[in-house]
Design a protein around this motif. Sequence first.
Motif, PDB file in Angstrom:
ATOM      1  N   THR A  75       0.848  -1.190   0.000  1.00 49.71           N
ATOM      2  CA  THR A  75       0.000   0.000   0.000  1.00 49.71           C
ATOM      3  C   THR A  75       0.888   1.247   0.000  1.00 49.71           C
ATOM      4  OG1 THR A  75      -0.043   0.130   2.405  1.00 49.71           O
ATOM      5  CG2 THR A  75      -1.790  -1.199   1.331  1.00 49.71           C
ATOM      6  N   PRO A  76       0.295   2.409  -0.218  1.00 53.30           N
ATOM      7  CA  PRO A  76       1.091   3.640  -0.102  1.00 53.30           C
ATOM      8  C   PRO A  76       1.755   3.785   1.269  1.00 53.30           C
ATOM      9  CG  PRO A  76      -0.967   4.106  -1.241  1.00 53.30           C
ATOM     10  CD  PRO A  76      -1.056   2.684  -0.747  1.00 53.30           C
ATOM     11  N   LYS A  77       1.107   3.275   2.317  1.00 57.88           N
ATOM     12  CA  LYS A  77       1.697   3.333   3.661  1.00 57.88           C
ATOM     13  C   LYS A  77       3.007   2.555   3.717  1.00 57.88           C
ATOM     14  CE  LYS A  77       0.577   2.209   8.472  1.00 57.88           C
ATOM     15  NZ  LYS A  77      -0.466   1.678   9.378  1.00 57.88           N
ATOM     16  N   ALA A  78       3.051   1.401   3.071  1.00 58.32           N
ATOM     17  CA  ALA A  78       4.280   0.598   3.041  1.00 58.32           C
ATOM     18  C   ALA A  78       5.360   1.299   2.231  1.00 58.32           C
ATOM     19  CB  ALA A  78       3.997  -0.783   2.450  1.00 58.32           C
ATOM     20  N   ASN A  79       4.975   1.827   1.087  1.00 58.96           N
ATOM     21  CA  ASN A  79       5.945   2.534   0.248  1.00 58.96           C
ATOM     22  C   ASN A  79       6.498   3.761   0.957  1.00 58.96           C
ATOM     23  OD1 ASN A  79       5.871   0.794  -1.996  1.00 58.96           O
ATOM     24  ND2 ASN A  79       3.989   1.736  -2.695  1.00 58.96           N
ATOM     25  N   LYS A  80       5.649   4.443   1.683  1.00 58.27           N
ATOM     26  CA  LYS A  80       6.089   5.629   2.422  1.00 58.27           C
ATOM     27  C   LYS A  80       7.092   5.253   3.515  1.00 58.27           C
ATOM     28  CE  LYS A  80       4.331   9.544   5.026  1.00 58.27           C
ATOM     29  NZ  LYS A  80       3.159  10.181   5.618  1.00 58.27           N
ATOM     30  N   LEU A  81       6.847   4.125   4.164  1.00 57.93           N
ATOM     31  CA  LEU A  81       7.740   3.661   5.225  1.00 57.93           C
ATOM     32  C   LEU A  81       9.168   3.473   4.723  1.00 57.93           C
ATOM     33  CD1 LEU A  81       7.975   2.568   8.189  1.00 57.93           C
ATOM     34  CD2 LEU A  81       7.565   0.305   7.194  1.00 57.93           C
ATOM     35  N   PHE A  82       9.301   2.975   3.498  1.00 58.69           N
ATOM     36  CA  PHE A  82      10.626   2.718   2.945  1.00 58.69           C
ATOM     37  C   PHE A  82      11.045   3.754   1.907  1.00 58.69           C
ATOM     38  CE2 PHE A  82       9.293  -1.457   4.518  1.00 58.69           C
ATOM     39  CZ  PHE A  82      10.347  -1.705   5.369  1.00 58.69           C
ATOM     40  N   GLY A  83      10.258   4.807   1.785  1.00 61.07           N
ATOM     41  CA  GLY A  83      10.622   5.897   0.890  1.00 61.07           C
ATOM     42  C   GLY A  83      10.595   5.540  -0.578  1.00 61.07           C
ATOM     43  N   GLN A  84       9.734   4.612  -0.956  1.00 60.80           N
ATOM     44  CA  GLN A  84       9.631   4.201  -2.344  1.00 60.80           C
ATOM     45  C   GLN A  84       8.243   4.532  -2.864  1.00 60.80           C
ATOM     46  OE1 GLN A  84      10.414   0.033  -2.395  1.00 60.80           O
ATOM     47  NE2 GLN A  84      12.521   0.254  -1.755  1.00 60.80           N
ATOM     48  N   THR A  85       8.187   4.911  -4.113  1.00 55.38           N
ATOM     49  CA  THR A  85       6.899   5.127  -4.758  1.00 55.38           C
ATOM     50  C   THR A  85       6.934   4.516  -6.141  1.00 55.38           C
ATOM     51  OG1 THR A  85       7.630   7.253  -5.625  1.00 55.38           O
ATOM     52  CG2 THR A  85       6.430   7.294  -3.541  1.00 55.38           C
ATOM     53  N   ARG A  86       5.810   3.996  -6.564  1.00 48.28           N
ATOM     54  CA  ARG A  86       5.691   3.459  -7.926  1.00 48.28           C
ATOM     55  C   ARG A  86       5.242   4.576  -8.836  1.00 48.28           C
ATOM     56  NH1 ARG A  86       5.922  -1.261  -9.770  1.00 48.28           N
ATOM     57  NH2 ARG A  86       4.325  -0.950 -11.308  1.00 48.28           N
ATOM     58  N   GLU A  87       5.876   4.668  -9.982  1.00 53.65           N
ATOM     59  CA  GLU A  87       5.466   5.685 -10.945  1.00 53.65           C
ATOM     60  C   GLU A  87       4.167   5.302 -11.628  1.00 53.65           C
ATOM     61  OE1 GLU A  87       8.556   6.777 -13.618  1.00 53.65           O
ATOM     62  OE2 GLU A  87      10.056   6.836 -12.041  1.00 53.65           O
ATOM     63  N   VAL A  88       3.986   4.013 -11.879  1.00 54.85           N
ATOM     64  CA  VAL A  88       2.787   3.536 -12.543  1.00 54.85           C
ATOM     65  C   VAL A  88       2.015   2.678 -11.559  1.00 54.85           C
ATOM     66  CG1 VAL A  88       1.879   2.158 -14.442  1.00 54.85           C
ATOM     67  CG2 VAL A  88       3.954   3.501 -14.769  1.00 54.85           C
ATOM     68  N   THR A  89       0.746   3.000 -11.392  1.00 53.16           N
ATOM     69  CA  THR A  89      -0.095   2.180 -10.531  1.00 53.16           C
ATOM     70  C   THR A  89      -1.267   1.670 -11.347  1.00 53.16           C
ATOM     71  OG1 THR A  89      -1.360   4.101  -9.812  1.00 53.16           O
ATOM     72  CG2 THR A  89       0.504   3.446  -8.438  1.00 53.16           C
ATOM     73  N   PHE A  90      -1.795   0.538 -10.944  1.00 51.61           N
ATOM     74  CA  PHE A  90      -2.936  -0.050 -11.619  1.00 51.61           C
ATOM     75  C   PHE A  90      -4.154   0.104 -10.728  1.00 51.61           C
ATOM     76  CE2 PHE A  90       0.642  -2.455 -13.328  1.00 51.61           C
ATOM     77  CZ  PHE A  90       0.395  -2.355 -14.676  1.00 51.61           C
ATOM     78  N   ASP A  91      -5.236   0.588 -11.301  1.00 53.73           N
ATOM     79  CA  ASP A  91      -6.459   0.582 -10.517  1.00 53.73           C
ATOM     80  C   ASP A  91      -7.167  -0.749 -10.743  1.00 53.73           C
ATOM     81  OD1 ASP A  91      -7.812   0.692 -12.959  1.00 53.73           O
ATOM     82  OD2 ASP A  91      -8.260   2.822 -12.798  1.00 53.73           O
ATOM     83  N   ALA A  92      -8.208  -0.998 -10.009  1.00 57.77           N
ATOM     84  CA  ALA A  92      -8.899  -2.291 -10.079  1.00 57.77           C
ATOM     85  C   ALA A  92      -9.427  -2.575 -11.481  1.00 57.77           C
ATOM     86  CB  ALA A  92     -10.037  -2.329  -9.066  1.00 57.77           C
ATOM     87  N   GLY A  93      -9.912  -1.556 -12.165  1.00 60.30           N
ATOM     88  CA  GLY A  93     -10.422  -1.738 -13.529  1.00 60.30           C
ATOM     89  C   GLY A  93      -9.333  -2.187 -14.488  1.00 60.30           C
ATOM     90  N   MET A  94      -8.162  -1.568 -14.384  1.00 66.88           N
ATOM     91  CA  MET A  94      -7.046  -1.955 -15.245  1.00 66.88           C
ATOM     92  C   MET A  94      -6.601  -3.376 -14.949  1.00 66.88           C
ATOM     93  SD  MET A  94      -4.701   1.494 -15.236  1.00 66.88           S
ATOM     94  CE  MET A  94      -3.403   0.800 -16.237  1.00 66.88           C
ATOM     95  N   LEU A  95      -6.547  -3.731 -13.671  1.00 70.27           N
ATOM     96  CA  LEU A  95      -6.127  -5.069 -13.283  1.00 70.27           C
ATOM     97  C   LEU A  95      -7.114  -6.113 -13.798  1.00 70.27           C
ATOM     98  CD1 LEU A  95      -4.064  -6.773 -11.816  1.00 70.27           C
ATOM     99  CD2 LEU A  95      -5.335  -6.398  -9.707  1.00 70.27           C
ATOM    100  N   ASN A  96      -8.399  -5.831 -13.686  1.00 71.04           N
ATOM    101  CA  ASN A  96      -9.409  -6.766 -14.196  1.00 71.04           C
ATOM    102  C   ASN A  96      -9.321  -6.913 -15.705  1.00 71.04           C
ATOM    103  OD1 ASN A  96     -10.509  -7.493 -11.731  1.00 71.04           O
ATOM    104  ND2 ASN A  96     -11.915  -5.770 -11.720  1.00 71.04           N
TER     105      ASN A  96
END
Length: 104
Positions: A75-96
Amino acid sequence: MNLTERRKQFLQQIIRLYEKSGLPVHYETLANLLGVSKWTAYDMLKELEKNDFLKRDYVVNPNVQGRSTIVFSPTPKANKLFGQTREVTFDAGMLNEIKKRYLK
């Protein structure tokens, strides 16, 4: 929540796998990487999910009729903890949509 070193280890590894593939991670993949049982990995990931560090999803396994596979993504909380962010994210519609194309 205060993360133990063990939980941080699991979380860091799942973030690395997710960053590398861009896809949610099956707990057995993480277990093999860390040298633990799949049940240990699953229990740890459920704990991290309870604390909003991971999100669970279900994907259909094309090789086994009627069975879905549980996968986890940071989750964003996990990424924030380690200072990492994904440039591309998939929403549920894209994943489906990707799931549908893959299953065809």
